[in-house]
Design a protein around this motif. Sequence first.
Motif, short mmCIF file in Angstrom:
data_model
loop_
_atom_site.label_atom_id
_atom_site.label_comp_id
_atom_site.label_asym_id
_atom_site.label_seq_id
_atom_site.Cartn_x
_atom_site.Cartn_y
_atom_site.Cartn_z
N UNK A 89 -33.49 7.67 -17.88
CA UNK A 89 -32.44 7.56 -18.89
C UNK A 89 -32.68 6.34 -19.74
N UNK A 90 -31.63 5.91 -20.40
CA UNK A 90 -31.67 4.64 -21.12
C UNK A 90 -30.86 3.64 -20.30
N UNK A 123 -30.02 -5.67 -31.11
CA UNK A 123 -29.02 -5.36 -30.09
C UNK A 123 -27.78 -6.24 -30.27
N UNK A 149 -40.10 -0.46 -19.14
CA UNK A 149 -38.96 0.32 -19.63
C UNK A 149 -38.32 1.21 -18.56
N UNK A 155 -25.84 1.61 -33.55
CA UNK A 155 -26.71 1.89 -32.41
C UNK A 155 -28.13 1.41 -32.68
N UNK A 156 -28.80 1.07 -31.59
CA UNK A 156 -30.15 0.50 -31.66
C UNK A 156 -31.17 1.62 -31.56
N UNK A 157 -31.35 2.37 -32.63
CA UNK A 157 -32.19 3.56 -32.56
C UNK A 157 -33.62 3.35 -33.06
N UNK A 158 -33.91 2.16 -33.58
CA UNK A 158 -35.30 1.80 -33.95
C UNK A 158 -35.91 2.75 -34.98
N UNK A 218 -39.86 2.93 -34.27
CA UNK A 218 -40.43 4.16 -33.73
C UNK A 218 -41.16 4.95 -34.81
N UNK A 267 -43.81 -5.11 -21.54
CA UNK A 267 -42.38 -4.81 -21.70
C UNK A 267 -42.08 -3.52 -20.92
N UNK A 307 -27.95 -3.45 -26.06
CA UNK A 307 -27.13 -3.21 -27.26
C UNK A 307 -25.74 -2.72 -26.90
N UNK A 312 -46.82 11.61 -19.31
CA UNK A 312 -47.92 11.56 -20.27
C UNK A 312 -48.56 10.17 -20.22
#
Lengths: 300, 78
Positions: free
Chosen positions: A120-121, A189, A74, A237-240, A270, A72, A157, A50
């Motif tokens: 992935x992350x 993190x 990703x 966890x760093x879930x924002x 987010x 930044x 993190x 997208x």
Amino acid sequence: MTNLSAPSGPPFIALSAIPDADWLGAALPLLHAGEVEALEWGFDSGWYERPAPGWLSELADHYSTAERLIGHGVTFSVLSAISDHHDEWLRRFAEECARRRYLHISEHFGMMRTRNFHQGAPLPVPYDPALVRLAVSRLQRMKELSGGTAIGLENLALAFTADDVRGHAAFILELVEPVDGFFLLDLHNLYCQSQNFGIPLQDLVSLFPADRVCELHLSGGSWSEVTVNGSSTTVRRDTHDDRVPDELFEVLPFALARFPKLRAVTFEQLGIGLRTAEARAGFHDDFHRIKEIVRGARHG
Amino acid sequence: MDEREEIARFQEAFLELLAADLTLEEKYARLCTAAQFARYRDQVSRWDPRFLGVAVELLKKWGARSGEGIGESGPDGL
């Protein structure tokens, strides 16, 4: 030694731009009021499926023209052993750098791409000098293609051991020092690692070299339950997706004093955490709290 | 096998292990014994299984296999 220059003024207060209508709804009042001094965006997040929405491209153009845009990445996966996707990523990166001007550009420590997984992350990798050499060559290429823009890496993190946490800054330094690069220090993190391994947050901040941290990230996160051998524990966890913890505001003055080369303090959240009026009010409160602390440091 | 190929095979095997239909305890046991992970045996045998569990969740949420459609990209740690 580093040639990373100290900024001529105090760090900018930045927002991390998210391609999400809920995020835009929360951020618009701050943007309209001129309170967002710099903008960070994941320029590559729309490359593979997208495309970035028009409003986000226009926002990035606006901040680029003002010389207040932060890149930044990703999806580069700097510590992957394979290079299957890197040439295409770097080609697009060169185009992006020709189109927009960046204050500096960061990517993430870690690995997400292999021959069997293409997304992935970023995940931690075991330390390996061969992998360090490979990653340094990729960061060097990024620097060349960007026309010499400073290139940095963000701390992760997730860690698998307390020793990995204590060695994380040194591992990243091996990657960025050969390209005279910088650290993007994500305080949330570090907070995850502090909570998960019982190490004081300020002690972790102190592990990062004072002359190479050029940006801070602040965000919120969540707790997850993990069960091993029938015993359940919670991990951070760093879930924002939630408010910034008080502990980050408490350590921020220490970080601002420790890192004289900070160019930006960036607030991330987010859109999924910004769907209610209460959540958007919390987003504004956290932004203003960050701003007040940075302003206090400026005048302190 | 050169060392870069050896690292690539470790990384592939690691993601396959995270994605495998095994309990966390079984995944950790394989990490500590299977030949694909031998290059870093000293390091991975010290890993805390709780955080292996977080890596499993991260791959489940954000991972996409080659040939699959690309989903979202996002935290943790971004």
